[in-house]
Design a protein around this motif. Structure first.
Motif, PDB file in Angstrom:
ATOM      1  N   ASP A  60     -14.891 -63.990 -70.897  1.00  0.00           N
ATOM      2  CA  ASP A  60     -13.624 -64.542 -71.350  1.00  0.00           C
ATOM      3  C   ASP A  60     -12.526 -63.481 -71.360  1.00  0.00           C
ATOM      4  N   SER A  61     -12.888 -62.246 -71.657  1.00  0.00           N
ATOM      5  CA  SER A  61     -11.884 -61.180 -71.678  1.00  0.00           C
ATOM      6  C   SER A  61     -11.330 -60.923 -70.272  1.00  0.00           C
ATOM      7  N   ASP A 118      -1.849 -73.694 -69.878  1.00  0.00           N
ATOM      8  CA  ASP A 118      -1.240 -72.976 -70.992  1.00  0.00           C
ATOM      9  C   ASP A 118       0.267 -72.926 -70.769  1.00  0.00           C
ATOM     10  N   ASP A 171      -3.074 -73.062 -64.603  1.00  0.00           N
ATOM     11  CA  ASP A 171      -3.454 -73.059 -66.020  1.00  0.00           C
ATOM     12  C   ASP A 171      -2.516 -73.964 -66.816  1.00  0.00           C
ATOM     13  N   THR A 208      -9.101 -63.858 -69.472  1.00  0.00           N
ATOM     14  CA  THR A 208      -7.857 -63.758 -70.237  1.00  0.00           C
ATOM     15  C   THR A 208      -6.913 -62.754 -69.593  1.00  0.00           C
ATOM     16  N   THR A 229      -8.772 -69.044 -61.203  1.00  0.00           N
ATOM     17  CA  THR A 229      -9.073 -67.704 -61.724  1.00  0.00           C
ATOM     18  C   THR A 229      -8.629 -66.621 -60.752  1.00  0.00           C
ATOM     19  N   ARG A 266      -5.352 -64.340 -66.708  1.00  0.00           N
ATOM     20  CA  ARG A 266      -4.307 -65.282 -67.089  1.00  0.00           C
ATOM     21  C   ARG A 266      -2.988 -64.572 -67.355  1.00  0.00           C
ATOM     22  N   ARG A 293     -15.540 -71.420 -69.825  1.00  0.00           N
ATOM     23  CA  ARG A 293     -14.866 -71.759 -71.076  1.00  0.00           C
ATOM     24  C   ARG A 293     -13.370 -71.507 -70.993  1.00  0.00           C
ATOM     25  N   THR A 294     -12.988 -70.401 -70.355  1.00  0.00           N
ATOM     26  CA  THR A 294     -11.576 -70.069 -70.164  1.00  0.00           C
ATOM     27  C   THR A 294     -11.176 -70.430 -68.736  1.00  0.00           C
ATOM     28  N   LEU A 295      -9.938 -70.958 -68.630  1.00  0.00           N
ATOM     29  CA  LEU A 295      -9.414 -71.374 -67.317  1.00  0.00           C
ATOM     30  C   LEU A 295     -10.304 -72.428 -66.666  1.00  0.00           C
ATOM     31  N   GLN A 296     -10.702 -73.406 -67.428  1.00  0.00           N
ATOM     32  CA  GLN A 296     -11.509 -74.498 -66.876  1.00  0.00           C
ATOM     33  C   GLN A 296     -10.649 -75.332 -65.915  1.00  0.00           C
TER      34      GLN A 296
END
Length: 808
Positions: free
Chosen positions: A381-382, A219, A217, A385, A283, A388, A276-279
């Motif tokens: 997404d939750s 981030d 990720d 998240t 995962t 993550r 959308r998340t962690l593209q």
């Protein structure tokens, strides 16, 4: 209050470390055994094959072909293919040069890199398919990669056009640890992707079926990896996951110092990231701690290497990972722990910790069945998240059996290889090959009650900045790649053991004594072999066999008064040597000295001539390994060396004695002075006789005779050095001490004599003065002393003396 709690926790951790360390010093119960046999570099009994050519170095990236007949080597500025199909052949087939351009070298030097750092060290070498290899090199501190045709070692892809793609596939710094593995043509790597080597990544490259490459990720508020050092990667053929092994800073612990822990991380092979998340990010990434800790000791937190042991085909056992660990607090200690794939999977299927961005602390979390799972592409997404923020498993992966299989208190091992073999009784044993930083390769068999080091083989002598080992089970060899060369070591050398006893005592699961042919050979289930890996019982496996009288017996002819040394070498490091002789029953044992190496030293006379047997004792079994017959020669110089005190007889007296009287006198002298080393100290330089560094001088010792092939030495004429043991030093010290006492006693006697003489003279003078008081004036006193001429003394002023006496 929060600060106080943190401080209290830190103090508690420090107290725990100190108490654990103290407990370890008090116990010291898990030490590594002594290697049974040691083979220094170049030993003829354990020949090694070396491959080394000019301008090729740092040959540490090793890869075997699928049939294990070709060894591919990634070196500095080159890729090699070596023919290893034949046991006695180790030759180069093809060489491909892969050097940076002058422009690349110039740019590298401008970045203050050294010449060695600016070379192209090949760090990744993997099979990409049946016909091609994938290679990645540091390439002047700017990673490049390429495809290589296996047969011809020719490049398919120009590496100069792959500057960007090669980042994250191998490190910029050629000496930084990294790992890579290819699965179905896809490349999975654990390395750093920046010039400074700070940004650690776990990535998939060369993705198939139109899937994107994935990475960690992006981030930056969360560090999925904290200064990791990657040591290996593996996959479970029965699962869809890839496992990475590394050590990193353990941020979940509130420890005052930087605490490093060992980890295993997992990713799913088919992971392509979220929508959308962690593209294009994992995962399925999760990590857990590997705990390798002996009882009542500090944990070994630094994993150095990992080796996978696949279960036998059709066996019900699980896949095992043998991890090699070192200690953060004791760098010279090492341990090996075994982890089962079932335990690893159970930990990743359990509860995870949750990272709090505000406090930067790890908090316990409830079980989430989505964490650590594959196939979260379409998850909400939750859920992503949560994946993550919760990637650290709460539970730790403990080793099989709960403790290390071995601990070395004084060896820093750097690499490990493992295999399993079947012994003669049908039982399977695990054999480890551990490479130490000092250059020794240890072969160790794991037993039910511990371990046994079968042998240690020196493969290099100078410290190596990089080293690697690769095991070929099909060929039965271990390849060792270093900065200097590639070395091939056979996993066993059964013909080395020439007797049934030595073959059984070796406790090597590969070797057994073939009673039919009378040789030590590789075990086979179709034949009966004498073998006892657990206990090494020679009597049980070899029957009544005992080489009690080795042939030939060594005969020695020496002159009287010569110092004799009978050589005897321990066959193994675990054996002890004892000497046997009929003389033990009639002579004091302090007449004989056994050196630290096992040799027997004594004076030659009529009492000490005879037979002597050197016996090796190992695991209760005794085997005679040397026999000597010591006889006195009839040399006319046999009486050349005499004790100093006995040389007071004049030549006329000696000539007047008969030959029988001379013989009786000589025997009596030896009976009185055999072990009195002080009496011959003037004639023999004991410091030189007993020091193995320089030859023994011969002028002070008599002429002796000995067979040219005799290993035992009469030290009077041979330049061979004797090796003295500790038991000899107290005797020498005792002799010098006795001299000091004698000299001190003589000095004390002399002082007493002088004092008594002075008192006597003073008393005589006092007597004379008293006589003056009773003599009249003019009267003379005459006295005579024995041995002195009579003398007459005249006394005057007697009256004055009398008057004074009257006044008193």
């Amino acid at each position: 209050m929060k600060k106080l709690s943190i401080l209290a926790m830190a103090c508690g951790c420090q107290i725990w470390v100190l108490c654990t360390a103290l407990g370890h010093l008090l116990t010291l119960s898990s030490g590594l055994a002594t290697p049974r046999i040691s083979f220094p570099l170049g030993s003829p009994n354990r020949p090694l094959q070396h491959f080394q050519i000019q301008d090729v170095s740092n040959a540490v990236t090793l890869l075997l072909s699928n049939d294990e007949s070709t060894l591919f080597v990634g070196a500095r500025d080159a890729v090699l293919s070596l023919d290893v199909s034949q046991p006695g052949v180790f030759t180069m087939k093809t060489k491909m040069e892969w050097k940076p351009t002058p422009e690349d070298l110039k740019v590298c030097y401008q970045k203050a890199r050294t010449e060695l750092h600016c070379q192209n060290l090949v760090r990744v070498l993997q099979h990409i398919n049946a016909t091609h290899l994938y290679a990645c090199g540091s390439y002047a501190y700017n990673p490049h990669d390429t495809y290589i045709v296996k047969d011809s070692l020719t490049m398919v892809k120009d590496p100069s056009n792959s500057n960007v793609e090669a980042k994250g596939r191998c490190p910029f710094n050629p000496f930084q640890r990294s790992t890579a593995i290819t699965i179905d043509g896809e490349l999975f790597t654990g390395t750093t992707s920046d010039f400074w080597g700070k940004k650690a990544v776990i990535s998939r490259h060369l993705s198939k079926d139109g899937r994107p490459d994935v990475n960690l990720d992006k981030d930056t508020s969360i560090n999925l990896l904290d200064e990791p050092t990657f040591v290996g990667a593996s996959t479970d053929p029965a699962d869809r996951k890839v496992y990475f092994f590394f050590s990193e800073v353990g941020k979940e612990y509130s420890f005052p110092d930087e605490l490093r822990v060992s980890r295993v991380a997992q990713v799913c092979k088919g992971d392509i990231g979220g929508i959308r998340t962690l593209q294009k990010s994992w995962t399925s990434f999760a990590k857990a701690q590997l705990l390798c800790q002996p009882p009542k000791d500090l944990p070994f937190g630094l994993i150095q290497d990992i080796a996978r042991l696949q279960p036998a085909e059709g066996a019900s056992t699980q896949m095992l990972f043998y991890g090699l660990f070192t200690s953060q607090w004791s760098p010279n200690k090492s341990a090996v722990c075994v982890f089962g794939i079932k335990k690893i999977k159970a930990v990743f299927d359990g509860i995870y910790k949750e990272f709090n961005k505000e406090s930067h602390q790890w908090n316990p979390s409830r079980k989430n069945y989505n964490l650590g799972r594959c196939g979260l592409r379409n998850a909400s997404d939750s859920v992503l998240t949560m994946a993550r923020l919760s990637f650290l498993a709460s539970d730790v992966v403990t080793p099989v059996g709960g403790a290390p299989v071995l601990v070395s208190p004084d060896q820093h091992y750097s690499r490990v290889a493992v295999l399993r073999t079947q012994a003669a009784n049908g039982k399977h044993y695990t054999v480890l090959f551990l490479l130490s930083e000092s250059g020794w390769l240890h072969k160790i068999v794991l037993l039910d009650g511990g371990h046994h080091i079968i042998e240690e083989i020196q493969v290099f002598s100078q410290p190596q900045p990089m080293a690697n080992i690769l095991l070929s089970t099909a060929k039965g060899v271990v390849f060792v790649g270093t900065s200097e060369r590639v070395t091939k070591v056979s996993v066993t050398q059964c013909p080395l053991y020439t007797s049934c006893a030595q073959c059984v005592l070796a406790r090597d699961p590969f070797c057994g004594w073939d009673h039919a042919s009378g040789v030590c050979a590789r075990v086979s289930t179709s034949l009966h072999f004498g073998q006892d890996v657990e206990h090494g019982n020679v009597t049980k496996e070899c029957g009544s066999y005992n080489r009690a009288m080795p042939d030939p017996v060594e005969k020695m002819y020496i002159s009287i008064n010569a110092i004799v040394r009978l050589d005897c070498t321990k066959p193994t490091n675990l054996a002890t040597l004892i000497w046997k002789s009929p003389k033990w029953d009639t002579l004091p044992k302090d007449l004989f000295i056994q050196s630290r190496e096992g040799s027997l030293v004594f004076w030659a006379n009529y009492d000490t001539e005879g037979t002597y047997h050197c016996v090796s004792v190992e695991r209760g079994f005794q085997e005679t390994i040397a026999n000597y017959i010591v006889s006195l020669s009839a040399s006319p110089h046999s009486f050349a060396l005499q004790p100093v005190q006995k040389r007071t007889t004049s030549s006329d007296n000696i000539q007047s004695k008969t030959s029988s009287e001379q013989e009786n006198s000589m025997n009596q002298e030896h009976a009185n002075t055999m072990m009195d080393l002080d009496e011959v100290d003037e004639n023999i330089n004991w410091e030189e006789v007993l020091n193995p560094a320089t030859p023994v001088p011969t002028p002070h010792l008599p002429y002796t005779q000995t067979d040219s092939t005799t290993p035992g030495k009469a030290l009077g004429t041979q330049t061979h050095r004797s090796n003295i043991i500790e038991s000899f030093e107290p005797q020498m010290a005792k002799s010098y001490h006795s001299e000091l006492i004698a000299v001190s006693f003589l000095l004390a006697v002399c002082v007493c004599v002088f004092v008594l003489a002075g008192l006597y003279g003073w008393r005589q003078r006092r007597t004379f003065k008293l006589g003056d008081q009773v003599k009249s004036e003019g009267e003379s006193l005459s006295f005579e002393v024995s041995g002195v001429k009579p003398t007459t003394y005249q006394f005057d002023n007697v009256s004055n003396n009398a008057e004074h006496a009257g006044e008193m």
